[in-house]
Design an enzyme around this catalytic site. Structure first.
Site, PDB file in Angstrom:
ATOM      1  NE  ARG A 146      -3.642  -2.152   2.746  1.00 17.90           N
ATOM      2  CZ  ARG A 146      -3.427  -3.282   3.413  1.00 17.90           C
ATOM      3  NH1 ARG A 146      -2.262  -3.482   4.025  1.00 17.90           N
ATOM      4  NH2 ARG A 146      -4.353  -4.216   3.472  1.00 17.90           N
ATOM      5  CE  LYS A 171      -8.043  -0.758   5.189  1.00 13.53           C
ATOM      6  NZ  LYS A 171      -8.668  -0.708   3.858  1.00 13.53           N
ATOM      7  CG  HIS A 238      -4.716   0.943  -3.907  1.00 13.78           C
ATOM      8  ND1 HIS A 238      -3.970   0.813  -2.752  1.00 13.78           N
ATOM      9  CD2 HIS A 238      -5.790   0.119  -3.738  1.00 13.78           C
ATOM     10  CE1 HIS A 238      -4.573  -0.034  -1.926  1.00 13.78           C
ATOM     11  NE2 HIS A 238      -5.669  -0.467  -2.503  1.00 13.78           N
ATOM     12  NE  ARG A 241      -3.030  -3.359  -1.445  1.00 14.17           N
ATOM     13  CZ  ARG A 241      -2.678  -4.225  -0.496  1.00 14.17           C
ATOM     14  NH1 ARG A 241      -1.402  -4.549  -0.326  1.00 14.17           N
ATOM     15  NH2 ARG A 241      -3.592  -4.770   0.288  1.00 14.17           N
ATOM     16  CG  HIS A 264      -6.604  -8.428   1.238  1.00 10.08           C
ATOM     17  ND1 HIS A 264      -6.794  -8.875  -0.055  1.00 10.08           N
ATOM     18  CD2 HIS A 264      -6.325  -7.101   1.136  1.00 10.08           C
ATOM     19  CE1 HIS A 264      -6.637  -7.864  -0.899  1.00 10.08           C
ATOM     20  NE2 HIS A 264      -6.353  -6.784  -0.197  1.00 10.08           N
ATOM     21  CE1 TYR A 273      -6.506  -6.820  -6.896  1.00 10.97           C
ATOM     22  CE2 TYR A 273      -6.607  -8.064  -4.859  1.00 10.97           C
ATOM     23  CZ  TYR A 273      -6.403  -6.873  -5.520  1.00 10.97           C
ATOM     24  OH  TYR A 273      -6.123  -5.736  -4.814  1.00 10.97           O
TER      25      TYR A 273
END
Length: 295
Positions: A146, A171, A238, A241, A264, A273
């Site tokens: 990120r 995150k 992003h 990424r 995640h 994805y």
């Protein structure tokens, strides 16, 4: 938002903002979450500056969301941010008896993220010559980081011998390791010899031993995109990424490994994805061609 900022908060509203801050800090929530929740609740309190916080009812919150949607034209993401902030505040801080209704959460729009093709990635790297730009885009695409993770990266987090990078407090306040590809390591070595950073990999010129601001890192990415011939604003940090994850799937990596590398918390986030995976899509054959086609 600008006119709301003119409404001064009283002792009551400031007290509850302080209580919210304390609960978030004690709960070890991430910097982004703390900043977002405080900002959203401050705006709500400024809208109802004539009321004590205890008097703000469920209908008031619905009226406020209608106001920001109609007057300020905010989208789903902003409405969801307000709803999440309110839900947290009323559940964990003021502990009001009512539960915020589900209609506060606008229906999610399914939008696929933009992804660069492998040809475009090659174009980006072949035309980007500035060493800092190359280092930044290498980390974003080569490691799937990120923007904020690149910005906060310290020299001590790069483990050359183990070919991995420690991402501290990503995150959700989670540490994780990501790959350190040989190509990225070479780019970082070129960058280091030119810039000689000491604490953070990308350091601020104005503030000693502090990282570059996130906006400055995004500006570096934008400059690389523009100099490589891509239209301004189309592809962001992003995007790189997203491209990392999609191209990993295309090359046969399993989705659970990609989930771990991306940091995640839910597999559903990573599964988006699958919609972008080029190799599987190209191998699909419609039954009309199978049954009626001429080969």
């Amino acid at each position: 938002k600008n006119e709301l900022g003119k409404n001064a908060l009283g002792v009551n509203q400031l007290y509850w903002l302080d209580q919210l801050h304390q609960v978030l800090e004690v709960g070890n929530y991430g910097r982004g979450t703390i900043k977002s929740y405080l900002a959203e609740m401050r705006l709500l309190f400024q809208y109802y500056h004539h009321k004590d916080v205890e008097q703000i009812a469920e209908q008031d919150i619905l009226d406020y969301m209608m106001f920001i949607k109609t007057v300020h034209g905010v989208g789903r993401a902003k409405c969801r941010s307000v709803a999440q902030s309110c839900a947290f505040f009323y559940r964990h801080v003021i502990k009001k008896p009512f539960v915020l209704p589900s209609k506060l959460y606008p229906r999610k729009e399914f939008v696929l993220p933009s992804v660069m093709t492998q040809v475009q990635i090659k174009q980006l790297f072949s035309r980007t010559t500035e060493l800092r730009q190359r280092a930044v885009i290498s980390l974003l695409y080569g490691c799937g980081l990120r923007l904020g993770e690149v910005q906060r990266l310290k020299m001590s987090d790069i483990e050359r011998g183990s070919h991995r990078i420690l991402i501290r407090q990503g995150k959700g306040n989670k540490d994780r390791y990501v790959l350190l590809p040989q190509y990225v390591l070479q780019e970082l070595e070129h960058y280091y010899r030119a810039y000689r950073p000491k604490v953070y990999l990308f350091e601020s010129k104005q503030l000693k031993d502090k990282p570059l601001h996130q906006r400055s890192v995004q500006t570096i990415v934008n400059a690389a995109m523009t100099s490589s011939g891509f239209e301004s604003g189309v592809y962001t940090a992003h995007t790189l990424r997203h491209s990392f994850a999609t191209h990993m799937l295309d090359m046969g990596s399993d989705i659970h490994s990609i989930k771990t590398l991306l940091g995640h918390s839910k597999i559903e986030t990573t599964m988006i994805y699958l919609h972008l995976q080029q190799s599987k899509r190209e191998a699909l054959v419609s039954p009309i061609d199978q049954l009626l086609g001429n080969g």
